[in-house]
Design a protein around this motif. Structure first.
Motif, PDB file in Angstrom:
ATOM      1  N   ASP A   1      24.769   3.174  20.936  1.00  0.00           N
ATOM      2  CA  ASP A   1      24.503   4.228  19.942  1.00  0.00           C
ATOM      3  C   ASP A   1      24.383   5.629  20.549  1.00  0.00           C
ATOM      4  OD1 ASP A   1      21.932   4.326  20.996  1.00  0.00           O
ATOM      5  OD2 ASP A   1      20.967   3.362  19.273  1.00  0.00           O
ATOM      6  N   GLY A   2      24.111   5.701  21.845  1.00  0.00           N
ATOM      7  CA  GLY A   2      24.012   7.017  22.483  1.00  0.00           C
ATOM      8  C   GLY A   2      22.706   7.732  22.240  1.00  0.00           C
TER       9      GLY A   2
ATOM     10  N   THR B   1      28.905   4.350  10.611  1.00  0.00           N
ATOM     11  CA  THR B   1      28.903   4.711  12.043  1.00  0.00           C
ATOM     12  C   THR B   1      30.132   4.172  12.776  1.00  0.00           C
ATOM     13  OG1 THR B   1      27.457   2.792  12.302  1.00  0.00           O
ATOM     14  CG2 THR B   1      26.401   4.955  12.316  1.00  0.00           C
ATOM     15  N   ASP B   2      31.044   3.523  12.028  1.00  0.00           N
ATOM     16  CA  ASP B   2      32.260   2.959  12.637  1.00  0.00           C
ATOM     17  C   ASP B   2      33.374   4.001  12.749  1.00  0.00           C
ATOM     18  OD1 ASP B   2      31.092   0.467  12.678  1.00  0.00           O
ATOM     19  OD2 ASP B   2      32.225  -0.338  10.971  1.00  0.00           O
ATOM     20  N   ALA B   3      34.312   3.708  13.621  1.00  0.00           N
ATOM     21  CA  ALA B   3      35.594   4.420  13.634  1.00  0.00           C
ATOM     22  C   ALA B   3      36.692   3.381  13.819  1.00  0.00           C
ATOM     23  CB  ALA B   3      35.635   5.458  14.753  1.00  0.00           C
ATOM     24  N   LEU B   4      37.894   3.727  13.378  1.00  0.00           N
ATOM     25  CA  LEU B   4      39.054   2.864  13.656  1.00  0.00           C
ATOM     26  C   LEU B   4      39.905   3.537  14.717  1.00  0.00           C
ATOM     27  CD1 LEU B   4      40.346   1.595  10.198  1.00  0.00           C
ATOM     28  CD2 LEU B   4      38.797   0.508  11.833  1.00  0.00           C
ATOM     29  N   VAL B   5      40.282   2.758  15.696  1.00  0.00           N
ATOM     30  CA  VAL B   5      41.086   3.288  16.792  1.00  0.00           C
ATOM     31  C   VAL B   5      42.330   2.422  16.967  1.00  0.00           C
ATOM     32  CG1 VAL B   5      41.158   3.639  19.303  1.00  0.00           C
ATOM     33  CG2 VAL B   5      39.117   4.311  18.015  1.00  0.00           C
TER      34      VAL B   5
ATOM     35  N   GLU C   1      42.019   6.735  14.120  1.00  0.00           N
ATOM     36  CA  GLU C   1      42.757   6.684  12.851  1.00  0.00           C
ATOM     37  C   GLU C   1      41.872   7.097  11.691  1.00  0.00           C
ATOM     38  OE1 GLU C   1      46.036   5.331  12.106  1.00  0.00           O
ATOM     39  OE2 GLU C   1      46.361   5.698  14.242  1.00  0.00           O
ATOM     40  N   GLU C   2      40.571   6.766  11.808  1.00  0.00           N
ATOM     41  CA  GLU C   2      39.672   7.003  10.673  1.00  0.00           C
ATOM     42  C   GLU C   2      38.242   6.966  11.212  1.00  0.00           C
ATOM     43  OE1 GLU C   2      40.318   4.060   7.666  1.00  0.00           O
ATOM     44  OE2 GLU C   2      38.934   4.991   6.223  1.00  0.00           O
ATOM     45  N   VAL C   3      37.378   7.823  10.664  1.00  0.00           N
ATOM     46  CA  VAL C   3      35.983   7.782  11.116  1.00  0.00           C
ATOM     47  C   VAL C   3      35.052   7.624   9.927  1.00  0.00           C
ATOM     48  CG1 VAL C   3      36.365   9.156  13.211  1.00  0.00           C
ATOM     49  CG2 VAL C   3      35.723  10.298  11.073  1.00  0.00           C
ATOM     50  N   GLY C   4      33.939   6.943  10.131  1.00  0.00           N
ATOM     51  CA  GLY C   4      32.934   6.771   9.088  1.00  0.00           C
ATOM     52  C   GLY C   4      32.190   8.074   8.834  1.00  0.00           C
ATOM     53  N   ALA C   5      31.452   8.108   7.720  1.00  0.00           N
ATOM     54  CA  ALA C   5      30.796   9.345   7.258  1.00  0.00           C
ATOM     55  C   ALA C   5      29.759   9.854   8.257  1.00  0.00           C
ATOM     56  CB  ALA C   5      30.145   9.108   5.893  1.00  0.00           C
ATOM     57  N   GLU C   6      29.209   8.964   9.062  1.00  0.00           N
ATOM     58  CA  GLU C   6      28.146   9.398   9.974  1.00  0.00           C
ATOM     59  C   GLU C   6      28.627   9.619  11.409  1.00  0.00           C
ATOM     60  OE1 GLU C   6      24.810   6.736   9.673  1.00  0.00           O
ATOM     61  OE2 GLU C   6      24.832   6.851   7.484  1.00  0.00           O
ATOM     62  N   VAL C   7      29.925   9.642  11.582  1.00  0.00           N
ATOM     63  CA  VAL C   7      30.456   9.835  12.935  1.00  0.00           C
ATOM     64  C   VAL C   7      30.857  11.299  13.115  1.00  0.00           C
ATOM     65  CG1 VAL C   7      32.231   9.167  14.601  1.00  0.00           C
ATOM     66  CG2 VAL C   7      31.301   7.467  12.994  1.00  0.00           C
TER      67      VAL C   7
END
Lengths: 344, 344
Positions: free
Chosen positions: B89-90, B26-30, B66-72
């Motif tokens: 979490d929204g 559920t992470d992303a890199l920004v 830059e990169e997103v996790g599989a569940e994003v």
């Protein structure tokens, strides 16, 4: 005439006072049919300094119009009327907004030369704005419920309304006094889907269940708060109706309110400072309520009383004559009576 | 990578920290394009105990995915995004209600192994709930105004909204910092018919006038309150937006709020207890506000920024590179700069 006087803590007497008479063309004279003792009268009864001449007391009454001033329209001799616990002109900006407790030309009973309600008669200032005519005779069976319109029921209702109670709301009511029970009845009337009543007097919480409480928590303080959280997945309730006025009750309110929720208080605060720093801030808690503008709610609540839908007068569990008012105070202070009706 | 660290009061340094990487699906890199220093960062800057290893700091940023996790879902590499100052979490009940600051699976930046915003990059937990995609390129001229969506502008807006500001409302804004000015802009956006700004820094109150303030009161405390009452027939204003966080500011708020009115506070409270006993109770004052759920307001405020209707980014009056962040803190603490933009 005879009226109730307070000479200090624990010292209530019935004495002779001047007969009221019209002083201004906006006045009316009302003979009192029913009055009552308020939980807030118990604060001076507990702590008032000695007052050699005695002070008038009482601010809830219902009666018959005896005489009206030249500028009072809409009322005539013989009308049965109820008076809210603050008198008000009905025309200033605050009155028009429904905040008659802040009326620019209003005031309190039993202060500044105005009669108290616990006597045989009352001069009513700003009578046209203050009084509400009741479609009832002098011996109407519903007089006790109609009398609650002067303070206790609209106070509970103000609490529930300012807390935003609706059919989407879970509610905790703190206090099983007459105001707390009125708040239960009000929350039920507004459709609250769950009403948790915190109180430890079984006869009172039983009436609370009849008024609409779905749960009763008898524990107090942190232990009671823990019980409320257990009943609500650990969250607390959307609305908390604080009907006591003590700092501990307000602390409990903060401990049982859900994040984003609202605490409304209508118990006259017996404290100056409250704990409302970062934790309540971060959780977006709102603190609202205040002295109820009873006048604003009377027309709204009246029909439900007249048709028997609600019976707020059930909070009265003792009736006394004027002579017995001192014992009525004692009984309420000793928690022997829930709320005392006075029939002068 | 390089990031801002705080080692104690007055001790901000730029240091090397581990490069962030996806830890959960559920992470992303920004990668951070713009960040800034918040008024609330000045509290630890003023008083934080010495911390030998340094702690991360910063919670307002805007950047490029830059990169997103599989569940994003809904985000891809290259998207320009803004992050509110609480990640969430929204999907939980609080997020659905618009109270993302109380998200059941959310948290704060720069705490518990989560990156701070004042660095080169950030691992964003609960990225799908947290981030908002901006229709903007990496060099968009509006990046400063868009960055304000992470905290300062929605905080001012939350203040005005929870105070119930509308076209029938008179408003006092206490504080001429970036939050106070954002509150002015927000009250104007909601149609407030009068906005009295209390502040004593002329360059800031001048910007406040451009944002919509109709009056400026430079006096503080009781003297300032008296001025506000003079401007309002002695009544005070319907809404008071307390944007400081100090007890004195809250006392001023009570002194300038009209009976029946609302004080909303969004300055993080630097106090535990507040004076809110009988007087405020009798006047039916409501105290609301809290930590702004910035995420709840971003979509609503974004169009007005994109079309130039409002320019909340004008609160930035200094831009620094990452190396200059320590001096940025000093400049804000010394009131030399209103709000400092960071371009890493």
């Amino acid at each position: 005439m005879r009226a109730t006087l307070i000479y200090g803590a624990g010292d209530i007497r019935i004495g002779e006072v001047p007969d009221p008479s019209l002083q201004k063309p906006t006045d009316a004279l009302v003979r009192v049919l029913r009055a009552c003792i308020c939980g807030s009268d118990l604060w001076p009864y507990a702590s008032k300094p000695t007052t050699p001449d005695g002070d008038r007391i009482g601010h809830e009454f219902l009666g018959v119009v005896e005489e009206v001033g030249a500028e009072v329209a809409g009322f005539k001799r013989g009308d049965v009327v109820v008076a809210p616990f603050v008198w008000s002109d009905g025309t200033c900006d605050f009155c028009r907004e429904g905040l008659q407790t802040s009326c620019r030309h209003g005031g309190l009973w039993a202060q500044g030369g105005v009669d108290g309600g616990q006597g045989e008669a009352v001069r009513v200032p700003q009578a046209e704005g203050t009084l509400v005519k009741l479609p009832a005779g002098e011996d109407h069976a519903l007089l006790p419920s109609l009398l609650t319109l002067s303070d206790v029921f609209p106070t509970g209702y103000h609490c529930a309304r300012t807390a935003g109670v609706s059919d989407r709301t879970t509610v905790t009511v703190i206090g099983d006094g007459a105001v707390g029970l009125s708040a239960v009845l009000s929350a039920k009337r507004l459709g609250a889907r769950r009403i948790i009543l915190m109180g430890r007097h079984k006869d009172r919480t039983d009436l609370g269940r009849e008024f609409g409480a779905t749960d009763v928590v008898t524990e107090r303080g942190e232990e009671g708060a823990e019980k409320v959280r257990e009943l609500t997945r650990g969250d607390g309730t959307h609305a908390v109706l604080e009907c006591v006025g003590l700092e501990q009750a307000l602390d409990t309110a903060f401990a049982v309110v859900r994040a984003g929720g609202t605490i409304s208080r209508v118990g006259a605060p017996q404290y100056e400072k409250i704990s409302f720093g970062f934790p309540g801030f971060f959780r977006n808690i709102t603190l609202t309520g205040g002295a109820a503008p009873a006048r604003a709610y009377i027309e709204e609540l009246l029909p439900d009383i007249l048709d028997g839908t609600i019976q707020p007068g059930r909070v009265f569990d003792r009736t006394v004559a004027l002579d017995q008012v001192p014992d009525g105070y004692r009984a309420m202070a000793d928690r022997e009576a829930l709320k005392v009706l006075i029939q002068p």
